[in-house]
Enzyme design. Structure first.
Site: not given
Ligand code: CTP
Ligand code: CA
Length: 225
Positions: A33-36, A100
């Site tokens: 996943t990502n930091d959104s 994101a």
């Protein structure tokens, strides 16, 4: 009051907002996943409702729970998000793609927990569907707003995305700037259309950015921009 004048600007409009980061599964217990944080998209969903719209929020992984009182759907992967957006695409007036979305996903999702083997391992990734680009290709009456998260050459990359994905507006943010980007309560954005810069916003709360952005969109949708 200024805000009251704006309050009915999206009355009768159906607005779809995507928010948060997608989750691309490796196996049942692991994912990419990502930091959104989801904050920008949540602020947009709230502002759209305040402006009179019927709002549908489709969100991936986020730090906080989605705002109460707004119809929302939790999704995991880019593909899930795409399917969820498509259900609303034909009869909506405005789509804001603040999510994101992961650019790549594991080529295969293992059905059971992967076991540790050699000293190195290689995970094969394949491109996800570009939701915004697909929407841009089938756009008819809809107004489409994309986001561009950049660390350098912000304007050039943002304009390229706007054209390539056939957006009406693109919101560019330099995610490395102080007071901007993932997780923060404030952001610094520039809004572009095909002709160039529409508005350069100073550091502001995500709520205020959401109101300004939707006002620009509403004026254009209502033929006054
Ligand atoms: N987007 C999307 N589907 C993807 C990737 C991105 O819908 N698979 C959307 C995002 O929601 C955003 C816009 O496209 O509105 C731009 O996302 P961004 O990550 O900034 O651009 P990319 O085209 O993915 O290019 P890159 O990450 O290489 O800068
Ligand atoms: Ca990307």
């Amino acid at each position: 009051e200024k805000e009251q004048v704006k309050s009915g600007l999206l009355k009768g409009r159906k607005v779809v907002v995507t928010s948060g980061g997608t989750i691309e599964r490796i196996d049942p217990v692991r994912y990419i996943t990502n930091d959104s944080s989801g904050k920008m998209g949540f602020a947009i969903a709230k502002a759209a409702r305040e402006m009179g719209a019927e709002v549908y929020l489709i969100h991936g992984h986020t730090d906080a729970a989605p705002p109460a009182g707004i119809a929302s759907e939790a999704v995991q992967s880019a593909d899930d998000m795409y399917q969820a957006v498509l259900k609303h695409w034909q009869d909506c007036d405005l789509v804001v793609k603040a999510a994101a979305v992961a650019d790549y996903r594991p080529a295969k999702t293992a059905s059971s927990k992967m076991k540790k083997k050699g000293d190195t391992m290689t995970l094969e990734l394949v491109k996800t569907v570009d939701i915004l680009e697909q929407l841009g290709k089938t756009k008819a009456h809809q107004f489409l707003i994309g986001f561009a998260a950049e660390t350098h050459d912000v304007e050039a990359y943002a304009k390229d995305k706007l054209v390539r994905k056939n957006c009406d507006l693109i919101v560019a943010n330099d995610v490395t700037a102080e007071g901007a980007g993932f997780g923060t309560d404030t952001n610094i954005v520039q809004v572009f259309d095909a002709k160039g810069l529409v508005e350069q916003m100073p550091v502001m709360s995500k709520e205020e950015i959401a109101r300004r952005l939707l006002s620009i969109a509403a004026e254009r949708m209502n033929g006054a921009g």
